[in-house]
Design a protein around this motif. Structure first.
Motif, mmCIF file in Angstrom:
data_model
loop_
_atom_site.group_PDB
_atom_site.id
_atom_site.type_symbol
_atom_site.label_atom_id
_atom_site.label_comp_id
_atom_site.label_asym_id
_atom_site.label_seq_id
_atom_site.Cartn_x
_atom_site.Cartn_y
_atom_site.Cartn_z
ATOM 1 N N LYS A 33 0.850 -1.281 0.031
ATOM 2 C CA LYS A 33 -0.040 0.064 0.096
ATOM 3 C C LYS A 33 0.851 1.221 0.107
ATOM 4 O O LYS A 33 1.986 1.265 0.725
ATOM 5 N N TYR A 34 0.452 2.289 -0.693
ATOM 6 C CA TYR A 34 1.249 3.434 -0.985
ATOM 7 C C TYR A 34 0.426 4.735 -0.662
ATOM 8 O O TYR A 34 -1.122 4.552 -1.211
ATOM 9 N N THR A 35 0.827 5.991 -0.221
ATOM 10 C CA THR A 35 -0.225 7.096 -0.141
ATOM 11 C C THR A 35 -0.143 7.597 -1.621
ATOM 12 O O THR A 35 0.653 7.022 -2.410
ATOM 13 N N TYR A 36 -0.874 8.796 -1.670
ATOM 14 C CA TYR A 36 -1.218 9.309 -3.068
ATOM 15 C C TYR A 36 0.236 9.932 -3.552
ATOM 16 O O TYR A 36 0.517 9.662 -4.807
ATOM 17 N N PRO A 37 1.025 10.353 -2.753
ATOM 18 C CA PRO A 37 2.506 10.883 -3.459
ATOM 19 C C PRO A 37 3.225 9.559 -3.671
ATOM 20 O O PRO A 37 4.387 9.431 -3.930
ATOM 21 N N GLY A 38 2.681 8.332 -3.733
ATOM 22 C CA GLY A 38 3.416 7.040 -3.776
ATOM 23 C C GLY A 38 4.528 6.400 -2.685
ATOM 24 O O GLY A 38 5.444 5.736 -2.988
ATOM 25 N N GLU A 39 4.300 7.170 -1.628
ATOM 26 C CA GLU A 39 5.219 6.787 -0.283
ATOM 27 C C GLU A 39 4.689 5.339 0.142
ATOM 28 O O GLU A 39 3.554 5.104 0.125
ATOM 29 N N TYR A 40 5.620 4.619 0.544
ATOM 30 C CA TYR A 40 5.494 3.211 1.053
ATOM 31 C C TYR A 40 4.639 3.338 2.125
ATOM 32 O O TYR A 40 5.161 4.156 3.240
ATOM 33 N N SER A 41 3.815 2.477 2.484
ATOM 34 C CA SER A 41 2.817 2.352 3.664
ATOM 35 C C SER A 41 2.791 1.163 4.303
ATOM 36 O O SER A 41 3.350 1.023 5.607
ATOM 37 N N SER A 42 2.673 0.096 3.555
ATOM 38 C CA SER A 42 2.791 -1.309 4.165
ATOM 39 C C SER A 42 2.799 -2.391 3.099
ATOM 40 O O SER A 42 2.723 -2.173 1.939
ATOM 41 N N GLY A 43 3.001 -3.607 3.484
ATOM 42 C CA GLY A 43 3.335 -4.759 2.546
ATOM 43 C C GLY A 43 4.622 -5.069 2.195
ATOM 44 O O GLY A 43 5.611 -4.361 2.899
ATOM 45 N N PRO A 44 4.881 -5.731 1.252
ATOM 46 C CA PRO A 44 6.118 -6.404 0.908
ATOM 47 C C PRO A 44 7.201 -5.602 0.094
ATOM 48 O O PRO A 44 8.192 -5.737 -0.104
ATOM 49 N N ALA A 45 6.744 -4.222 -0.256
ATOM 50 C CA ALA A 45 7.402 -3.381 -1.385
ATOM 51 C C ALA A 45 8.576 -3.084 -0.466
ATOM 52 O O ALA A 45 8.572 -2.732 0.480
ATOM 53 N N PRO A 46 9.904 -3.019 -1.000
ATOM 54 C CA PRO A 46 10.965 -2.487 -0.285
ATOM 55 C C PRO A 46 11.250 -0.957 -0.378
ATOM 56 O O PRO A 46 12.113 -0.626 0.521
ATOM 57 N N ARG A 47 10.250 -0.152 -1.168
ATOM 58 C CA ARG A 47 10.662 1.353 -1.135
ATOM 59 C C ARG A 47 9.552 2.026 -1.612
ATOM 60 O O ARG A 47 8.292 1.272 -1.858
ATOM 61 N N HIS A 48 9.447 3.365 -1.889
ATOM 62 C CA HIS A 48 8.403 4.057 -2.431
ATOM 63 C C HIS A 48 8.227 3.343 -3.666
ATOM 64 O O HIS A 48 9.262 2.971 -4.541
ATOM 65 N N ARG A 49 7.108 4.001 -4.387
ATOM 66 C CA ARG A 49 7.289 3.722 -5.838
ATOM 67 C C ARG A 49 8.037 4.531 -6.725
ATOM 68 O O ARG A 49 8.474 5.565 -6.155
ATOM 69 N N ASP A 50 8.310 3.899 -7.716
ATOM 70 C CA ASP A 50 9.247 4.672 -8.816
ATOM 71 C C ASP A 50 8.541 5.820 -9.201
ATOM 72 O O ASP A 50 7.145 5.783 -9.686
ATOM 73 N N ARG A 51 9.338 6.693 -9.559
ATOM 74 C CA ARG A 51 8.930 8.139 -10.239
ATOM 75 C C ARG A 51 9.794 8.493 -11.449
ATOM 76 O O ARG A 51 10.738 7.749 -11.742
ATOM 77 N N PHE A 52 9.084 9.258 -12.279
ATOM 78 C CA PHE A 52 9.829 9.501 -13.657
ATOM 79 C C PHE A 52 10.211 11.197 -13.518
ATOM 80 O O PHE A 52 9.440 11.957 -12.540
ATOM 81 N N ALA A 53 11.340 11.478 -13.730
ATOM 82 C CA ALA A 53 11.668 12.965 -13.785
ATOM 83 C C ALA A 53 10.670 13.606 -14.978
ATOM 84 O O ALA A 53 10.229 13.076 -15.772
#
Length: 158
Positions: free
Chosen positions: A102-122
């Motif tokens: 689970k991620y916040t709207y800005p793509g920040e990690y909240s919970s679960g097996p993901a190792p980091r925030h969501r990836d972003r593009f420049a």
């Protein structure tokens, strides 16, 4: 031969002013906009939230000039195993249906097996006022203890 279009090449998403009003229409809701050519979701980001966040110093927010709300482009895939992560309007975030990250709207990690925030593009704003995404420039940010957005803000979709 080099590709002239498609994923990995810069993509013009549209006029910044129009995208801003589509993503954050001013009624305290967020409506992420999907940009198919970039496999990205556009979300709003306030300039005041960037200092001290894991986004500080990275070219991941564009259009904050004059105190306006900027935009951020999140890659649609989960950083855990690459599943497409849809929006969950009720929780005000994104929830991966494959393994539950689970991620916040800005793509920040909240919970679960993901190792980091969501990836972003420049991102950048070109001379004509259009928002340009660069899927060839993927930016990773680690999990952060300080988040820019509270999550969840309602019931989960999973």
């Amino acid at each position: 031969p080099k590709q002239q279009a498609g994923f990995g090449r810069k993509v013009v998403a549209g006029r910044l002013a129009d995208l801003r009003s589509d993503v954050g229409p001013g009624d305290c809701t967020i409506h992420p906009q999907f940009v198919p050519e970039a496999q990205a979701l556009l979300v709003p980001m306030e300039e005041s939230q960037i200092p001290g966040s894991s986004f500080e110093g990275l070219p991941v927010v564009a259009g904050t000039d004059g105190g306006n709300t900027g935009l951020m482009a999140l890659w649609q895939k989960c950083v855990h195993l690459g599943c497409r992560v849809p929006e969950c309007a009720s929780s005000q975030g994104f929830e991966c249906p494959c393994h539950g990250s689970k991620y916040t709207y800005p793509g920040e990690y909240s919970s679960g097996p993901a190792p980091r925030h969501r990836d972003r593009f420049a991102l950048e704003v070109d001379a004509s006022g259009s928002l340009v995404l660069d899927p060839g420039n993927v930016l990773e940010t680690p999990r952060a203890s300080v988040k820019t957005n509270a999550y969840p803000q309602g019931p989960s979709c999973l």
